[in-house]
Write a protein that holds these residues in place. Structure first.
Motif, PDB file in Angstrom:
ATOM      1  N   ALA A   1     -18.915  13.408   7.210  1.00 43.45           N
ATOM      2  CA  ALA A   1     -19.825  12.304   6.879  1.00 43.45           C
ATOM      3  C   ALA A   1     -19.071  10.983   6.832  1.00 43.45           C
ATOM      4  O   ALA A   1     -19.549   9.960   7.335  1.00 43.45           O
ATOM      5  CB  ALA A   1     -20.508  12.566   5.537  1.00 43.45           C
ATOM      6  N   ASN A   2     -17.898  10.997   6.243  1.00 44.28           N
ATOM      7  CA  ASN A   2     -17.089   9.797   6.112  1.00 44.28           C
ATOM      8  C   ASN A   2     -16.800   9.191   7.477  1.00 44.28           C
ATOM      9  O   ASN A   2     -17.020   8.007   7.713  1.00 44.28           O
ATOM     10  CB  ASN A   2     -15.801  10.156   5.367  1.00 44.28           C
ATOM     11  CG  ASN A   2     -15.048   8.972   4.841  1.00 44.28           C
ATOM     12  OD1 ASN A   2     -14.694   8.078   5.595  1.00 44.28           O
ATOM     13  ND2 ASN A   2     -14.762   8.981   3.545  1.00 44.28           N
ATOM     14  N   HIS A   3     -16.350  10.021   8.391  1.00 41.73           N
ATOM     15  CA  HIS A   3     -15.990   9.499   9.712  1.00 41.73           C
ATOM     16  C   HIS A   3     -17.205   9.193  10.582  1.00 41.73           C
ATOM     17  O   HIS A   3     -17.165   8.252  11.380  1.00 41.73           O
ATOM     18  CB  HIS A   3     -15.013  10.451  10.407  1.00 41.73           C
ATOM     19  CG  HIS A   3     -13.636  10.260   9.876  1.00 41.73           C
ATOM     20  ND1 HIS A   3     -12.729   9.402  10.434  1.00 41.73           N
ATOM     21  CD2 HIS A   3     -13.035  10.770   8.775  1.00 41.73           C
ATOM     22  CE1 HIS A   3     -11.626   9.392   9.721  1.00 41.73           C
ATOM     23  NE2 HIS A   3     -11.784  10.220   8.705  1.00 41.73           N
ATOM     24  N   HIS A   4     -18.266   9.945  10.432  1.00 40.96           N
ATOM     25  CA  HIS A   4     -19.475   9.629  11.175  1.00 40.96           C
ATOM     26  C   HIS A   4     -20.022   8.273  10.734  1.00 40.96           C
ATOM     27  O   HIS A   4     -20.431   7.460  11.567  1.00 40.96           O
ATOM     28  CB  HIS A   4     -20.509  10.735  10.994  1.00 40.96           C
ATOM     29  CG  HIS A   4     -21.557  10.749  12.040  1.00 40.96           C
ATOM     30  ND1 HIS A   4     -22.731  11.418  11.889  1.00 40.96           N
ATOM     31  CD2 HIS A   4     -21.623  10.168  13.267  1.00 40.96           C
ATOM     32  CE1 HIS A   4     -23.483  11.250  12.968  1.00 40.96           C
ATOM     33  NE2 HIS A   4     -22.822  10.494  13.809  1.00 40.96           N
ATOM     34  N   LEU A   5     -20.006   8.014   9.434  1.00 41.71           N
ATOM     35  CA  LEU A   5     -20.453   6.726   8.914  1.00 41.71           C
ATOM     36  C   LEU A   5     -19.575   5.595   9.432  1.00 41.71           C
ATOM     37  O   LEU A   5     -20.069   4.533   9.827  1.00 41.71           O
ATOM     38  CB  LEU A   5     -20.443   6.757   7.385  1.00 41.71           C
ATOM     39  CG  LEU A   5     -20.837   5.480   6.660  1.00 41.71           C
ATOM     40  CD1 LEU A   5     -22.182   4.950   7.119  1.00 41.71           C
ATOM     41  CD2 LEU A   5     -20.834   5.729   5.155  1.00 41.71           C
ATOM     42  N   ARG A   6     -18.283   5.829   9.494  1.00 37.73           N
ATOM     43  CA  ARG A   6     -17.372   4.787   9.989  1.00 37.73           C
ATOM     44  C   ARG A   6     -17.682   4.380  11.435  1.00 37.73           C
ATOM     45  O   ARG A   6     -17.497   3.226  11.812  1.00 37.73           O
ATOM     46  CB  ARG A   6     -15.922   5.249   9.862  1.00 37.73           C
ATOM     47  CG  ARG A   6     -15.446   5.280   8.438  1.00 37.73           C
ATOM     48  CD  ARG A   6     -14.071   5.925   8.304  1.00 37.73           C
ATOM     49  NE  ARG A   6     -13.663   5.940   6.923  1.00 37.73           N
ATOM     50  CZ  ARG A   6     -13.113   4.907   6.290  1.00 37.73           C
ATOM     51  NH1 ARG A   6     -12.896   3.785   6.929  1.00 37.73           N
ATOM     52  NH2 ARG A   6     -12.794   5.015   5.022  1.00 37.73           N
ATOM     53  N   GLN A   7     -18.159   5.326  12.239  1.00 36.68           N
ATOM     54  CA  GLN A   7     -18.559   4.982  13.614  1.00 36.68           C
ATOM     55  C   GLN A   7     -19.661   3.937  13.607  1.00 36.68           C
ATOM     56  O   GLN A   7     -19.638   2.986  14.386  1.00 36.68           O
ATOM     57  CB  GLN A   7     -19.023   6.223  14.370  1.00 36.68           C
ATOM     58  CG  GLN A   7     -17.926   7.182  14.713  1.00 36.68           C
ATOM     59  CD  GLN A   7     -18.468   8.425  15.389  1.00 36.68           C
ATOM     60  OE1 GLN A   7     -19.561   8.905  15.103  1.00 36.68           O
ATOM     61  NE2 GLN A   7     -17.683   8.970  16.303  1.00 36.68           N
TER      62      GLN A   7
END
Length: 187
Positions: A124-130
């Protein structure tokens, strides 16, 4: 910016007493001497549909008006299916429209993800960062905040317990305050 920055916190979970809300509350308390917090609720936002934009959806307009004056945005989220919950994605979409009028553009951002499991919401953290990259939100890179076994951070009354989790979150608050100061919002 004079004085303490105002940070908008978006809580990805809609649970009233869930771990994510407890975590956001704990961060707000730990950072209270460094920043002012405004929790921006997302649960009542109708799903974004561009065909409704001309109708002037009151909840969308209120949400955008709440986000616009913030000096920075902190996203606190659980992980659902290796991504962010639908309500958080919808809030991001609502704030990014209409095209050319995004309330996110230029606002410094931080991401804290949590999970009852070991991985701590890494997906979730990295998907949000995208999404944050596309939205022109400078996202703090370090410290990364993936909080696994998040239930262990709280006592039975929902209070943050002493220990390495609290120490980490204190450092995160200080780093995020510095990040916001380095990236003044375009608002």
């Amino acid at each position: 910016m004079t004085g303490k920055p105002t940070i908008g916190i978006l809580i990805g979970s809609l649970q009233t007493n869930g771990l994510t809300r407890k975590l956001a509350t704990a961060i707000a308390k730990l950072g209270a001497d460094q920043f002012d917090v405004s929790v921006i609720e997302i649960g009542a936002l109708p799903l974004y549909n561009p065909e409704r934009e001309e109708q002037g959806v009151a909840e969308w307009n209120d949400f955008r008006a709440a986000v616009a004056p913030m000096d920075g945005i902190l996203f606190v989220t659980p992980e659902y299916n290796r991504s962010v919950p639908a309500a958080l994605k919808n809030a991001i979409d609502v704030g990014s429209r209409p095209y050319g009028a995004s309330v996110w553009s230029g606002k410094p951002a931080g991401v804290v993800s949590q999970s009852p499991g070991a991985i701590g919401g890494f997906g979730a953290n990295h998907h949000l960062r995208q999404s944050l990259v596309f939205l022109d939100m400078p996202a703090m890179q370090q410290p990364e905040a993936y909080l696994g076994h998040a239930a262990s951070l709280f006592d039975d009354a929902g209070n943050l317990v002493e220990g390495s989790g609290k120490t980490f979150l204190e450092g995160f608050c200080a780093a995020f305050t510095a990040w916001v100061a380095l990236h003044p919002s375009k608002a």
